[in-house]
Design an enzyme around this catalytic site. Structure first.
Site, short mmCIF file in Angstrom:
data_model
loop_
_atom_site.label_atom_id
_atom_site.label_comp_id
_atom_site.label_asym_id
_atom_site.label_seq_id
_atom_site.Cartn_x
_atom_site.Cartn_y
_atom_site.Cartn_z
N ARG A 124 0.84 -1.20 0.00
CA ARG A 124 0.00 0.00 0.00
C ARG A 124 0.87 1.25 0.00
NH1 ARG A 124 -4.41 0.95 4.63
NH2 ARG A 124 -2.73 1.91 5.80
N SER A 180 -12.59 -3.25 0.73
CA SER A 180 -12.82 -2.74 2.08
C SER A 180 -14.29 -2.41 2.25
CB SER A 180 -12.02 -1.44 2.30
OG SER A 180 -10.65 -1.69 2.23
N LYS A 227 -5.31 4.81 9.79
CA LYS A 227 -6.04 5.28 8.61
C LYS A 227 -7.11 6.22 9.10
CE LYS A 227 -7.59 3.54 4.20
NZ LYS A 227 -8.42 2.57 3.51
#
Ligand code: NI
Lengths: 210, 210
Positions: free
Chosen positions: A37, A106, A135
């Site tokens: 990521r 997600s 996050k």
């Protein structure tokens, strides 16, 4: 695909530690899947990093998933791509990347989970299960109860994400998760390999040597 | 592919003007190619915008190119992708997207141009030809002389970019460019359609009605 311990690499959270280093050490500790990521780098750099992690995962017979960038995933022979709710729609991705290419999504609600499964997703990233600083745009914590609800309404594997640590892993698995995605609890540890191994032992039901 | 007037959409430069509006008006003014460039949006939004511009370009028999995101290009049936020097390498892209899919590459030197052609590029974006505020990371202006040098060493079409306006278009074409990429001279105009038409008239050799 064994979702078990699913590591999300994040250089920003692990200062001085590269994607490749996080991947190498967590694989040595027994990680089942590595997700690359990186929202900052250009395609040229990402491509080189992804190819290297692809090789490392092959050495350990682990899975390799790329976050968001389907092009990088396809170009580097990744096993799949992980998409957020604001990424390209899964049904479109599926036309370009047929199975066994893996698409993970997600989700933060039962409705999103049902839609993702209908759209052709192969697994669900459910979270944030617990509050997390990792996050900040991820929304409020959903708790293990959402995993339980999604487990009742969908059939594809669930990877729990968000604030997962050694103390709450059992609750998450008991709620129905097939694997746990770990970021900070592993990659912010002084020894990524040892931190990974502790999760692997916990998941395998063996007594921890801690 | 006729490179002629190649419009790069950029919402940041055209406040209150969407990618789709820029595309629609410049196509009505005779633009040959639309390149969707957006470094901010997520894949979901980009996918919707790209599909819409794809339809518009079809109506006008114009080409549609996506900047950087090969995945969005492939998923929306774009004619090609435009890559920078820091994007995924052209030779890798070529394996995933065989011709007639178009790969364009930004180059700023003869060496980069030769490498891009060898790697399988279909056209070169050469620039910045003139100083520009549009892309601050684009390096110093190379002048029409670089177009001339690259024209001598490569065979694929050249699209000149960077500070191109109605006054310098002739110099750029005389230096060997097959087309001009225009951003601010068109999309910062009060009337995008009229601004496009002036370039089209200039490129076709017809006297301008200005
Ligand atoms: Ni780029």
């Amino acid at each position: 695909m064994d979702y078990g311990l699913y590591i999300v690499t994040d250089e920003i959270l692990a200062p001085g530690c590269s994607h490749i280093q996080i991947a190498r050490e967590s694989l040595a500790g027994g990680a089942n899947i590595i997700q690359l990521r990186d929202k900052r780098r250009g395609g040229a750099e990402l491509y080189i990093i992804a190819k290297e992690i692809r090789s490392l995962c092959n050495e350990y017979s682990a899975g390799f998933i790329v976050n968001d960038r389907l092009d990088i995933a396809l170009l580097t022979g990744a096993d799949g791509v992980h998409l957020g709710q604001d990424d390209i729609p899964v049904s479109a991705v599926r036309t370009l990347a047929p199975r066994p290419f893996i698409i993970g999504i997600s989700v933060g609600s039962v409705e999103e989970a049902i839609l993702a499964e209908k759209g052709g997703a192969d697994y669900l990233g459910v979270g944030p299960v617990y509050p997390t600083e990792t996050k900040k745009d991820a929304g409020p914590a959903v708790g293990p109860s959402l995993i339980r609800k999604i487990r009742e309404k969908t059939k594809i594997p669930i990877v729990a994400i968000g604030g997962i640590n050694l103390s709450n892993t059992r609750d998450v698995i008991d709620a129905g998760a097939d694997g746990i995605a770990v970021i900070s609890a592993v990659i912010c540890s002084p020894d990524i390999k040892i931190a990974s191994r502790k999760f692997v032992q916990l998941l395998s039901g063996k007594p921890s040597v801690v």
